[in-house]
Write an enzyme that holds these catalytic residues in place. Structure first.
Site, PDB file in Angstrom:
ATOM      1  N   HIS A  16      -2.666  -3.087 -14.289  1.00  0.00           N
ATOM      2  CA  HIS A  16      -3.595  -2.892 -13.163  1.00  0.00           C
ATOM      3  C   HIS A  16      -3.610  -1.396 -12.827  1.00  0.00           C
ATOM      4  O   HIS A  16      -2.667  -0.893 -12.217  1.00  0.00           O
ATOM      5  CB  HIS A  16      -3.045  -3.741 -12.003  1.00  0.00           C
ATOM      6  CG  HIS A  16      -3.794  -3.664 -10.725  1.00  0.00           C
ATOM      7  ND1 HIS A  16      -4.542  -4.720 -10.230  1.00  0.00           N
ATOM      8  CD2 HIS A  16      -3.886  -2.693  -9.783  1.00  0.00           C
ATOM      9  CE1 HIS A  16      -5.051  -4.399  -9.058  1.00  0.00           C
ATOM     10  NE2 HIS A  16      -4.673  -3.166  -8.759  1.00  0.00           N
ATOM     11  N   ASN A  73     -10.182   1.213  -8.435  1.00  0.00           N
ATOM     12  CA  ASN A  73      -9.587   0.683  -9.658  1.00  0.00           C
ATOM     13  C   ASN A  73     -10.348   1.253 -10.844  1.00  0.00           C
ATOM     14  O   ASN A  73     -11.487   1.705 -10.722  1.00  0.00           O
ATOM     15  CB  ASN A  73      -9.764  -0.838  -9.701  1.00  0.00           C
ATOM     16  CG  ASN A  73      -8.969  -1.545  -8.632  1.00  0.00           C
ATOM     17  OD1 ASN A  73      -9.388  -1.576  -7.483  1.00  0.00           O
ATOM     18  ND2 ASN A  73      -7.835  -2.082  -9.011  1.00  0.00           N
ATOM     19  N   CYS A 113      -6.077   0.870  -2.082  1.00  0.00           N
ATOM     20  CA  CYS A 113      -5.186   0.052  -1.258  1.00  0.00           C
ATOM     21  C   CYS A 113      -5.051   0.756   0.081  1.00  0.00           C
ATOM     22  O   CYS A 113      -4.654   1.922   0.129  1.00  0.00           O
ATOM     23  CB  CYS A 113      -3.821  -0.097  -1.924  1.00  0.00           C
ATOM     24  SG  CYS A 113      -2.640  -0.943  -0.856  1.00  0.00           S
ATOM     25  N   HIS A 129      -5.340   2.078 -11.204  1.00  0.00           N
ATOM     26  CA  HIS A 129      -6.314   2.774 -10.348  1.00  0.00           C
ATOM     27  C   HIS A 129      -6.630   4.101 -11.032  1.00  0.00           C
ATOM     28  O   HIS A 129      -5.819   4.628 -11.797  1.00  0.00           O
ATOM     29  CB  HIS A 129      -5.745   2.954  -8.934  1.00  0.00           C
ATOM     30  CG  HIS A 129      -5.746   1.655  -8.167  1.00  0.00           C
ATOM     31  ND1 HIS A 129      -6.665   1.372  -7.185  1.00  0.00           N
ATOM     32  CD2 HIS A 129      -4.962   0.554  -8.261  1.00  0.00           C
ATOM     33  CE1 HIS A 129      -6.438   0.146  -6.706  1.00  0.00           C
ATOM     34  NE2 HIS A 129      -5.406  -0.372  -7.345  1.00  0.00           N
ATOM     35  N   ARG A 174     -11.938  -8.226  -4.259  1.00  0.00           N
ATOM     36  CA  ARG A 174     -10.724  -8.139  -3.416  1.00  0.00           C
ATOM     37  C   ARG A 174     -10.219  -6.699  -3.319  1.00  0.00           C
ATOM     38  O   ARG A 174     -10.324  -6.060  -2.282  1.00  0.00           O
ATOM     39  CB  ARG A 174      -9.637  -9.075  -3.977  1.00  0.00           C
ATOM     40  CG  ARG A 174      -8.465  -9.314  -3.036  1.00  0.00           C
ATOM     41  CD  ARG A 174      -7.460  -8.197  -2.976  1.00  0.00           C
ATOM     42  NE  ARG A 174      -6.863  -7.905  -4.281  1.00  0.00           N
ATOM     43  CZ  ARG A 174      -6.059  -6.861  -4.489  1.00  0.00           C
ATOM     44  NH1 ARG A 174      -5.761  -6.031  -3.492  1.00  0.00           N
ATOM     45  NH2 ARG A 174      -5.574  -6.620  -5.695  1.00  0.00           N
ATOM     46  N   ASP A 175      -9.724  -6.148  -4.421  1.00  0.00           N
ATOM     47  CA  ASP A 175      -9.130  -4.809  -4.363  1.00  0.00           C
ATOM     48  C   ASP A 175     -10.213  -3.779  -4.045  1.00  0.00           C
ATOM     49  O   ASP A 175      -9.964  -2.784  -3.358  1.00  0.00           O
ATOM     50  CB  ASP A 175      -8.471  -4.475  -5.716  1.00  0.00           C
ATOM     51  CG  ASP A 175      -7.300  -3.512  -5.582  1.00  0.00           C
ATOM     52  OD1 ASP A 175      -7.074  -3.001  -4.478  1.00  0.00           O
ATOM     53  OD2 ASP A 175      -6.623  -3.256  -6.592  1.00  0.00           O
TER      54      ASP A 175
HETATM   55  P1  HMG Z   1       3.766  -9.604   9.843  1.00  0.00           P
HETATM   56  O1  HMG Z   1       3.134  -9.015  11.050  1.00  0.00           O
HETATM   57  O2  HMG Z   1       5.149  -9.184   9.473  1.00  0.00           O
HETATM   58  O3  HMG Z   1       3.654 -11.199   9.898  1.00  0.00           O
HETATM   59  O4  HMG Z   1       2.784  -9.312   8.614  1.00  0.00           O
HETATM   60  P2  HMG Z   1       4.477 -12.256  10.710  1.00  0.00           P
HETATM   61  O5  HMG Z   1       4.944 -13.268   9.722  1.00  0.00           O
HETATM   62  O6  HMG Z   1       5.483 -11.598  11.607  1.00  0.00           O
HETATM   63  O7  HMG Z   1       3.347 -12.928  11.638  1.00  0.00           O
HETATM   64  C1  HMG Z   1       2.714 -12.215  12.698  1.00  0.00           C
HETATM   65  C2  HMG Z   1       1.420 -12.942  13.070  1.00  0.00           C
HETATM   66  O8  HMG Z   1       0.518 -12.854  11.965  1.00  0.00           O
HETATM   67  C3  HMG Z   1       1.583 -14.437  13.360  1.00  0.00           C
HETATM   68  O9  HMG Z   1       0.615 -14.769  14.379  1.00  0.00           O
HETATM   69  C4  HMG Z   1       1.176 -15.102  12.081  1.00  0.00           C
HETATM   70  O10 HMG Z   1       0.660 -16.411  12.230  1.00  0.00           O
HETATM   71  C5  HMG Z   1       0.071 -14.170  11.589  1.00  0.00           C
HETATM   72  P3  HMG Z   1       1.042 -14.964  15.912  1.00  0.00           P
HETATM   73  O11 HMG Z   1       2.075 -16.026  15.869  1.00  0.00           O
HETATM   74  O12 HMG Z   1       1.612 -13.596  16.315  1.00  0.00           O
HETATM   75  O13 HMG Z   1      -0.257 -15.302  16.545  1.00  0.00           O
HETATM   76  N1  HMG Z   1      -0.041 -14.210  10.132  1.00  0.00           N
HETATM   77  C6  HMG Z   1      -1.162 -14.494   9.443  1.00  0.00           C
HETATM   78  N2  HMG Z   1      -2.410 -14.772   9.844  1.00  0.00           N
HETATM   79  C7  HMG Z   1      -3.312 -15.043   8.863  1.00  0.00           C
HETATM   80  N3  HMG Z   1      -3.019 -15.022   7.536  1.00  0.00           N
HETATM   81  C8  HMG Z   1      -1.781 -14.734   7.120  1.00  0.00           C
HETATM   82  C9  HMG Z   1      -0.798 -14.452   8.094  1.00  0.00           C
HETATM   83  N4  HMG Z   1       0.514 -14.128   8.006  1.00  0.00           N
HETATM   84  C10 HMG Z   1       0.968 -13.986   9.255  1.00  0.00           C
HETATM   85  N5  HMG Z   1      -1.486 -14.737   5.815  1.00  0.00           N
HETATM   86  C11 HMG Z   1       1.868  -9.815   6.468  1.00  0.00           C
HETATM   87  C12 HMG Z   1       3.133  -9.697   7.309  1.00  0.00           C
HETATM   88  C13 HMG Z   1       2.279  -9.958   5.019  1.00  0.00           C
HETATM   89  C14 HMG Z   1       1.074 -11.021   6.905  1.00  0.00           C
HETATM   90  C15 HMG Z   1       1.011  -8.524   6.685  1.00  0.00           C
HETATM   91  O14 HMG Z   1       1.806  -7.383   6.515  1.00  0.00           O
HETATM   92  C16 HMG Z   1      -0.183  -8.460   5.788  1.00  0.00           C
HETATM   93  O15 HMG Z   1      -1.120  -9.257   5.943  1.00  0.00           O
HETATM   94  N6  HMG Z   1      -0.219  -7.501   4.830  1.00  0.00           N
HETATM   95  C17 HMG Z   1      -1.300  -7.433   3.863  1.00  0.00           C
HETATM   96  C18 HMG Z   1      -1.439  -6.070   3.302  1.00  0.00           C
HETATM   97  C19 HMG Z   1      -2.512  -6.052   2.232  1.00  0.00           C
HETATM   98  O16 HMG Z   1      -3.357  -6.924   2.138  1.00  0.00           O
HETATM   99  N7  HMG Z   1      -2.475  -4.993   1.407  1.00  0.00           N
HETATM  100  C20 HMG Z   1      -3.423  -4.823   0.332  1.00  0.00           C
HETATM  101  C21 HMG Z   1      -3.199  -5.743  -0.814  1.00  0.00           C
HETATM  102  S1  HMG Z   1      -1.926  -5.216  -1.933  1.00  0.00           S
HETATM  103  C22 HMG Z   1      -2.722  -4.161  -3.048  1.00  0.00           C
HETATM  104  O17 HMG Z   1      -3.861  -3.812  -2.836  1.00  0.00           O
HETATM  105  C23 HMG Z   1      -2.019  -3.760  -4.312  1.00  0.00           C
HETATM  106  C24 HMG Z   1      -2.538  -4.494  -5.557  1.00  0.00           C
HETATM  107  O18 HMG Z   1      -3.914  -4.255  -5.747  1.00  0.00           O
HETATM  108  C25 HMG Z   1      -1.778  -4.017  -6.806  1.00  0.00           C
HETATM  109  C26 HMG Z   1      -1.704  -2.499  -6.966  1.00  0.00           C
HETATM  110  O19 HMG Z   1      -2.740  -1.818  -6.906  1.00  0.00           O
HETATM  111  O20 HMG Z   1      -0.596  -2.031  -7.178  1.00  0.00           O
HETATM  112  C27 HMG Z   1      -2.332  -6.003  -5.435  1.00  0.00           C
HETATM  113 MG    MG Z   2      -4.750  -2.447  -6.668  1.00  0.00          MG
END
Ligand code: HMG
Ligand code: MG
Length: 309
Positions: free
Chosen positions: A215, A257, A248, A217, A23-24
């Protein structure tokens, strides 16, 4: 190597590694990897003794195109009763997909900094907690356990140094929602061991250490020193990624990571048991390194691969 008992007293005897490479790690790779190669990578990791692997995320497919096939990846996994597979879920739409896929563990994710949270999930921290409330309730009703991430616990790429009070406050709110573990993230790899000691120690004044995972990096080479700081505070769960894959997409400059192989080498030398075979992780890393076509950063991986030639 047999270490004097006195020297080892301050460290836990056993730790758990949560492998986050699929995933990450993969979320930051621009070349799209086929679903079958992801499944093969996860299956190779599953042969190593790991007990928990974060395999994908159910986020908006346009935000992280590499993981748009999360539904198919989870459905294609062979069941291994001793291994928990998990996936990131940001909202109810993500949970719907998680339930359909059959996964039994999810992770909700927010941060200790407002700007990062907005850029990452388009919510304020408060909005994220409101969003997660029904997600956690519904997940638990469906017998899906829930982990919580707090990103940018030490340094934020947009706001700079983060106060330990923010970290404790977000972590406590997540626990109140019903998550069973909080993973505190050094998202950009900018923290050093003193930051970890200070913030984690403060968090432990209110939250039991059994609920905390770390966690790291490894952007600036501090991840292992940060693990040592965590071990000295009694933390026994560490996230790492095969070969050091990772990053990320919403944290500019963040690199991979902490590599699982490098973590295992240090733990083995410290006689701390993780129950994971380093050679098996290296096999999985070798496979994914060939698929993505670039050398992975883990020093131990590269040592193992060059000594096998
Ligand atoms: P948004 O645009 O604000 O969502 O995104 P919304 O609720 O306004 O919806 C807009 C459209 O997206 C809608 O479709 C929803 O159905 C669709 P429409 O009606 O326009 O056709 N939608 C989805 N479709 C599929 N799956 C979903 C989903 N949600 C809404 N789950 C949202 C908000 C959170 C979805 C977006 O910003 C997003 O997906 N962000 C993900 C970012 C991400 O993955 N970042 C990396 C992971 S975090 C990380 O790596 C850190 C970590 O490792 C820890 C660390 O290192 O510190 C964990
Ligand atoms: Mg991470």
């Amino acid at each position: 190597m047999c270490l004097p008992k006195e020297r080892m007293k301050q460290y836990p005897k056993n730790v758990k590694i949560v492998e986050v490479g699929p995933r990450d790690g993969l979320q930051n790779e621009s070349k799209i990897i086929s679903t079958s190669d992801k499944v093969k990578f996860i299956e190779l990791l599953s042969q190593s003794g790991l007990k928990e692997i974060e395999v994908t995320s159910f986020v908006h497919p346009e935000r992280v195109p590499q993981l748009a096939d999360g539904d198919d990846v989870v459905k294609a996994l062979k069941p291994h009763p001793a291994i928990r597979y998990s996936a990131l879920v940001p909202n109810l739409r993500g949970l719907e997909r998680a339930i359909k896929s059959g996964i039994k563990r999810i992770a909700v994710f927010t941060a200790a900094s407002e700007i990062f949270t907005k850029k990452n999930i388009n919510m304020t921290i408060d909005e994220s907690l409101q969003t997660f409330k029904p997600v956690v309730q519904e997940a638990l009703k469906n017998k899906i356990s829930v982990r919580g991430y707090v990103s940018t616990c030490f340094v934020c790429p947009y706001e700079g140094k983060i106060g330990k009070e923010n970290v404790l406050s977000v972590a406590s709110s997540l626990l109140e929602l019903g998550v069973d573990e909080i993973s505190l993230g050094d998202t950009t790899g900018a923290a050093v061991f003193l930051d970890v000691k200070e913030t984690v120690n403060y968090v432990l004044s209110k939250i039991p250490k059994e609920k905390i995972a770390l966690h790291f990096h490894d952007t600036y080479g501090n991840a292992l020193a940060n693990v040592k700081a965590g071990l000295e505070l009694g933390i026994t769960v560490y996230d790492s990624s095969s070969g050091g894959l990772g990053g990320c997409p919403y944290a500019p400059g963040a690199s991979g990571n902490l590599a699982t192989e490098d973590l295992l080498y240090m733990l083995n030398e410290m006689e701390i048991e993780a129950g994971v075979k380093i050679d098996k992780i290296a096999e999985a890393s070798k496979f994914i390194q060939n698929i993505i076509g670039k050398r992975l950063p883990s020093k131990q991986l590269q040592k193992i691969l060059s000594s096998a030639k």
